[in-house]
Design an enzyme around this catalytic site. Structure first.
Site, PDB file in Angstrom:
ATOM      1  N   GLN A  57       0.860  -1.172   0.000  1.00 50.58           N
ATOM      2  CA  GLN A  57       0.000   0.000   0.000  1.00 50.58           C
ATOM      3  C   GLN A  57       0.899   1.225   0.000  1.00 50.58           C
ATOM      4  O   GLN A  57       1.787   1.345   0.851  1.00 50.58           O
ATOM      5  CB  GLN A  57      -0.844  -0.041   1.277  1.00 50.58           C
ATOM      6  CG  GLN A  57      -1.922   0.972   1.371  1.00 50.58           C
ATOM      7  CD  GLN A  57      -2.707   0.779   2.649  1.00 50.58           C
ATOM      8  OE1 GLN A  57      -2.189   1.059   3.722  1.00 50.58           O
ATOM      9  NE2 GLN A  57      -3.942   0.325   2.538  1.00 50.58           N
ATOM     10  N   TYR A  93      -6.135  10.557   4.601  1.00 51.56           N
ATOM     11  CA  TYR A  93      -4.739  10.752   4.207  1.00 51.56           C
ATOM     12  C   TYR A  93      -4.677  11.708   3.016  1.00 51.56           C
ATOM     13  O   TYR A  93      -5.703  12.147   2.500  1.00 51.56           O
ATOM     14  CB  TYR A  93      -4.070   9.421   3.900  1.00 51.56           C
ATOM     15  CG  TYR A  93      -3.921   8.512   5.117  1.00 51.56           C
ATOM     16  CD1 TYR A  93      -4.015   9.001   6.413  1.00 51.56           C
ATOM     17  CD2 TYR A  93      -3.690   7.163   4.961  1.00 51.56           C
ATOM     18  CE1 TYR A  93      -3.873   8.169   7.511  1.00 51.56           C
ATOM     19  CE2 TYR A  93      -3.540   6.319   6.058  1.00 51.56           C
ATOM     20  CZ  TYR A  93      -3.635   6.831   7.327  1.00 51.56           C
ATOM     21  OH  TYR A  93      -3.497   6.002   8.413  1.00 51.56           O
TER      22      TYR A  93
END
Length: 162
Positions: free
Chosen positions: A42, A124
């Site tokens: 990721q 994020y």
């Protein structure tokens, strides 16, 4: 991706030859232990949520005495009113961050990673650009939905091209 994009000082990364070699060793070990192991990574930049304590130490933003580093976001707006605001990420740093995503993807490919996820959730950086609460820019990367989604789409296209 970039050390400044980690959420905590203890987060793993893929931003230089040293981190690439360490992650490649871990991937090869996992594959040696389990024959059919898929290697998936990721890629994320945590934006204004970066520079936080590890969860078992409260998970809140670090103070300067704890080693806090400067965070960035689409706008100079803190996540919580009690927190220090991030710097509004400049156009030049947007290019730098997009290129960092690309370099991390290239490192992952060299390592033999089977799948990559570009993390665009949990507040994020890529998610922050989508949110009118976190992104109050008025030009190219802010305002309308089409403008707010521009940076995430540029990152996706650049990583896919790489």
């Amino acid at each position: 991706m970039l050390p400044q994009g980690r959420i905590t000082p203890r987060c793993l990364g893929l931003w230089n030859d040293t981190t690439e070699a360490a992650r490649a060793d871990q991937l090869h070990l996992a594959r040696a232990l389990a024959r059919h192991t898929a290697g998936c990574l990721q890629l994320v930049h945590t934006g204004r949520k970066a520079s936080s304590a590890v969860p078992w130490e409260g998970g809140q933003l670090l103070c300067p005495e704890q080693g806090r580093w400067q965070t960035v976001g689409p706008s100079a707006l803190p996540q919580l009113p009690s927190e220090a605001p991030p710097l509004e990420i400049s156009a030049q740093k947007l290019v730098r961050n997009r290129e960092a995503f690309v370099r991390a993807a290239q490192r992952a490919q060299r390592m033999g990673v089977d799948a990559l996820e570009l993390h665009r959730a949990h507040g994020y950086l890529l998610h922050q650009f989508l949110s009118p609460l976190a992104n109050q820019r008025s030009v190219a990367y802010g305002g309308s939905f089409e403008n707010r989604i521009r940076f995430p789409l540029e990152v996706f296209a650049a990583v896919r091209a790489a």
